[in-house]
Scaffold this motif. Structure first.
Motif: not given
Length: 221
Positions: A10, A18, A56
């Motif tokens: 990520p 997120r 996510y």
């Protein structure tokens, strides 16, 4: 479907996105519940694209599950220790309360998560039942085994009542958090204050276990 393969790394700002989604989701789910909260509202509150929820978390249900459960300790470690015959009653009780109170040691996030849990009880989505089946019930049975071993008796209905009483001591801090904060706020101010409850709760639990042992010794009903 989210790709969970190790090859995907990520972006640094991705983790922030997120976290923003989780924070916005907790606030909205706590205030409005699962059914009345839209992914568009969550994305808007997080300053993110709606597609980021799919990326996510898979979907709204996945985001809800993560927002509610992300800090819940797994009971598996406690259960494994309970099975050790050398594990003392005190160790069992302190470990039990440590795990129970861990989610409360997160400030505002803990308050939001608690409100989500209360909504989950009143407006079930299935997450609560899954937690009962796969977390609460197995640990309940394991702790009943520990208490029965120390009482030198089978895990009968009286032992099950005892486990419920032991659990209630810690559950009061979670369910009645607002009342405790209003009456004695200093007893909940920060992780250190919460951690101070753990040995005291273990003391109280040991006392009711001793009372049950005394009752059995005397053969009273």
């Amino acid at each position: 479907m989210i790709d969970k393969s190790p090859s995907r790394k990520p972006r640094a700002d991705g983790e922030q996105s997120r976290d923003r989604l989780l924070n916005a989701a907790r606030q909205l789910f706590a205030a409005k519940g699962f059914s009345n909260t839209s992914t568009r509202e969550i994305a808007l509150g997080a300053g993110a694209n709606v597609a980021a929820i799919s990326y996510y978390f898979g979907d709204k249900a996945g985001l809800y599950r993560e927002a509610l459960m992300d800090c819940m300790p797994s009971p598996e470690q406690n259960i494994a220790q309970y099975d050790d015959p050398g594990f003392t009653l005190r160790q069992a009780l302190e470990g039990y309360y440590q795990q129970m109170l861990a989610p409360m040691m997160e400030g505002d996030t803990a308050d939001l998560r608690l409100r989500m849990w209360l909504r989950e009880v009143l407006e079930p989505t299935g997450i609560w039942q899954n937690e009962v089946d796969n977390g609460i019930r197995p640990e309940f049975i394991a702790l009943a085994g520990v208490l029965a071993r120390h009482l030198e008796c089978p895990a009968d209905d009286e032992v099950y009542r005892l486990v419920h009483a032991v659990a209630a001591l810690g559950a009061h801090l979670m369910i009645s958090r607002d009342i405790i904060a209003a009456v004695t706020p200093y007893l909940l101010e920060g992780p250190d204050a919460l951690a101070g409850w753990i040995p005291r709760l273990a003391d109280y639990a040991e006392a009711i276990v001793a009372a049950e042992r005394n009752r059995r010794t005397k053969g009273t009903a």
